[in-house]
Enzyme design. Structure first.
Site, mmCIF file in Angstrom:
data_model
loop_
_atom_site.group_PDB
_atom_site.id
_atom_site.type_symbol
_atom_site.label_atom_id
_atom_site.label_comp_id
_atom_site.label_asym_id
_atom_site.label_seq_id
_atom_site.Cartn_x
_atom_site.Cartn_y
_atom_site.Cartn_z
ATOM 1 N N HIS A 105 17.528 75.380 49.994
ATOM 2 C CA HIS A 105 18.563 74.445 50.467
ATOM 3 C C HIS A 105 18.496 73.142 49.670
ATOM 4 C CE1 HIS A 105 21.187 73.287 54.107
ATOM 5 N NE2 HIS A 105 21.477 72.529 53.060
ATOM 6 N N HIS A 107 20.829 70.343 47.214
ATOM 7 C CA HIS A 107 22.096 69.850 46.665
ATOM 8 C C HIS A 107 21.813 69.228 45.305
ATOM 9 C CE1 HIS A 107 24.356 70.380 50.465
ATOM 10 N NE2 HIS A 107 23.185 70.126 51.034
ATOM 11 N N LEU A 108 22.204 69.938 44.249
ATOM 12 C CA LEU A 108 21.979 69.414 42.896
ATOM 13 C C LEU A 108 23.095 68.468 42.464
ATOM 14 C CD1 LEU A 108 20.621 72.499 40.909
ATOM 15 C CD2 LEU A 108 19.337 70.509 41.695
ATOM 16 N N ASN A 139 28.701 72.805 47.703
ATOM 17 C CA ASN A 139 29.689 71.749 48.030
ATOM 18 C C ASN A 139 29.720 70.666 46.949
ATOM 19 O OD1 ASN A 139 27.134 70.822 48.731
ATOM 20 N ND2 ASN A 139 27.862 69.600 50.449
ATOM 21 N N ASP A 197 27.948 75.021 53.489
ATOM 22 C CA ASP A 197 27.052 73.939 53.904
ATOM 23 C C ASP A 197 27.652 72.553 53.676
ATOM 24 O OD1 ASP A 197 24.568 72.883 54.886
ATOM 25 O OD2 ASP A 197 24.255 72.183 52.841
ATOM 26 N N HIS A 277 18.904 74.468 58.546
ATOM 27 C CA HIS A 277 18.340 73.239 59.132
ATOM 28 C C HIS A 277 18.460 73.127 60.658
ATOM 29 C CE1 HIS A 277 22.539 72.253 58.595
ATOM 30 N NE2 HIS A 277 22.417 71.851 57.346
ATOM 31 N N ASP A 377 16.743 70.658 52.423
ATOM 32 C CA ASP A 377 18.092 70.077 52.498
ATOM 33 C C ASP A 377 18.121 68.787 51.664
ATOM 34 O OD1 ASP A 377 20.720 69.542 52.985
ATOM 35 O OD2 ASP A 377 20.481 69.069 55.116
ATOM 36 N N GLY A 396 22.420 62.442 54.860
ATOM 37 C CA GLY A 396 21.577 63.153 53.894
ATOM 38 C C GLY A 396 20.418 62.334 53.363
#
Ligand code: ZN
Length: 503
Positions: A105, A107-108, A139, A197, A277, A377, A396
């Site tokens: 999980h 986010h790049l 996303n 997500d 999560h 996450d 986040g």
């Protein structure tokens, strides 16, 4: 493979070796034709004296581990004997050597949000945290909802990635929840899971169809469980602290309703559903009962949810005076406790921090196996985005570099899980869910290896982070347990030079 093709590949390989190209060590016919036949020097690394823990093979013992030409070549007494004289050596005495950790999980933020994070910085942060593989969330801008964007991510990963990057596609087009994404062509392009997500498919009929398609293509569906009409514009957990702070509350039922929906749809369709999560006690309770009935569900938990509570939004003084007291390695009387103000937006995430009962339930769910997987996450945001009123800040926090330490502290040092069971939630469990050939030290497997020191105490320093963003709630925290090397395909993706000079 035809004999002629083999001859051609060997020629290419020899030519690459002459050019000293690293490609020669990454591809070719090592498995069929060991590299030592083709050249005088092998690309080898011998890890000596470590405690090797490989949950996939139920292995846990002091042993040497030999890596040759990007593969696990030998384990135990044979390793040193088989090591070529030119092999590099890394003394792992006092450390744990395990399959490369996987975070499913992350986010790049690339493409489209490179001010927050990039392929290069995100994967560098992963390596520093001990992760050798990750699953990037779709996303982005544009969203990963078509085969072209999947190809772009693969190319970016091949060019700039420090670790293995697996790709998740969206469930719906642009993750908007209105029309299904082309799930079959996403699978063909190489995605290993689908998820919206950041958002959650609200239309149950659409979710049912998505699960049916995903089952046809043998893809797991990862769900961010959030019922929009209940959550509306909530910014933190609904309870005592949201009332005290005057912030709009987000009821626990906002997550639990969708967990219950997903359980029902998993039963209806037989598809594999993974709840992302998990943050509330009710979610854990629902999932435990569903798993007892043998339904094909899995779940993950994040370190911020099983370390912090909503009291942290009221500032450090309130947190250490109440829910922080039970944290292992943190004595409330200590003078160097990390400090932060009330309404600090680095404590705003989605789903929000629950209360102490929620945190206890997540820990219990991890301990009894209801929650199978640990994940960060990792959600980087620019400082100017976070430096606004709590209501307006994006949800986040970053997490790749603190994830292992917090898991060790809250699960292993707090005596809730053995090291082997903890490592399984970072390795074999996510590998099985995603169907990727990782998470094991079996002979011949890809040489993805993490070396960590479970006892090493360190302070998470904002200036030492590899991430492009600085939105972690854990700066200044004295943590216990740290990765000291991450090896990807036999190459050191990151090594703590202060502890392994010259590697
Ligand atoms: Zn999410």
């Amino acid at each position: 493979m035809l004999v002629e093709e083999i001859r051609i590949e060997i020629k290419i390989k020899i030519r690459n070796r002459k050019r000293r190209s690293p490609v020669a060590f990454r591809c070719g016919l090592e498995f069929l034709w060991p590299g030592c036949i083709l050249g005088p020097r092998m690309n080898a690394l011998l890890l000596t004296g470590g405690r090797v823990i490989d949950p996939a093979n139920h292995f846990d013992a002091l042993a040497d581990l030999l890596i040759c030409e990007g593969r696990i070549a030998a384990l135990g007494a044979e390793a040193a004997a088989k090591a070529p004289p030119e092999a590099k050596r890394l003394d792992a005495t006092g450390r744990v050597v395990c399959p490369g950790l996987i975070d499913l999980h992350v986010h790049l933020r690339e493409p489209g949000q490179t001010a927050k994070e990039t392929m290069a910085t995100g994967t560098a942060a992963a390596a520093r945290g001990g992760f050798t593989s990750l699953l990037c969330m779709p996303n982005t801008a544009p969203a990963i909802d078509n085969s072209g964007t999947v190809a772009l991510i693969h190319e970016l990963a091949a060019t700039h990635g420090r670790v293995n990057v697996f790709v998740a596609g969206t469930i719906t087009k642009n993750g908007a929840g209105e029309e299904l994404a082309p799930i079959g062509s996403l699978k063909q392009a190489g995605v290993v899971a689908i998820t919206d997500d950041g958002r959650c498919v609200q239309n149950h009929e659409m979710m049912r169809r998505a699960l049916e398609y995903a089952k046809m293509f043998n893809l797991p569906v990862l769900d961010h469980c959030q019922e929009a009409t209940l959550v509306t514009d909530g910014v933190m957990h609904e309870g005592y602290w949201s009332t005290a702070l005057g912030l709009r509350g987000w009821p626990a039922a906002g997550e639990e309703l969708i967990v219950a929906r997903d359980i029902l749809l998993a039963e209806l369709t037989g598809a594999r559903v993974h709840c992302q999560h998990l943050s509330t006690a009710g979610s854990v309770r629902l999932l435990r009962a569903a798993k007892q009935r043998g339904l094909p569900l899995t779940a993950e938990a994040c370190p911020h949810h099983f370390t912090l509570t909503d009291a942290a939004v009221a500032g450090s003084e309130k947190f250490w005076g109440t829910d922080g007291q039970s944290l292992v390695a943190f004595d409330a009387a200590r003078s160097d406790l990390p400090a932060w103000p009330a309404y600090d937006t680095n404590f705003k995430m989605n789903p929000p921090l629950g209360d102490a009962a929620d945190r206890a339930a997540i820990l219990e769910g991890l301990a009894d196996g209801t929650i199978d997987i640990l994940a960060s996450d990792h959600a980087p945001h620019c400082d100017y985005e976070k430096q606004v009123e709590f209501d307006y800040a994006p949800f986040g926090v970053t997490g790749l570099e603190t994830e292992l330490a917090l898991a060790l502290m809250q699960l292993y040092h707090a005596k809730r899980l053995s090291l082997g069971d903890l490592i399984a939630k970072f390795t074999v469990a996510p590998a099985r869910l995603l169907g990727v050939p990782k998470g094991t030290l079996s002979l011949g497997a890809d040489a993805d290896v993490t070396v960590f020191d479970p006892e090493l105490e360190w302070v998470f320093d904002k200036s030492a982070s590899a991430s492009k963003s600085i939105n972690s709630p854990f700066y200044g925290w004295r943590l216990k347990g740290k990765a000291v090397a991450a090896i990807v395909g036999g190459q050191t993706a990151w090594v703590d030079q202060t502890r392994f000079a010259g590697v």
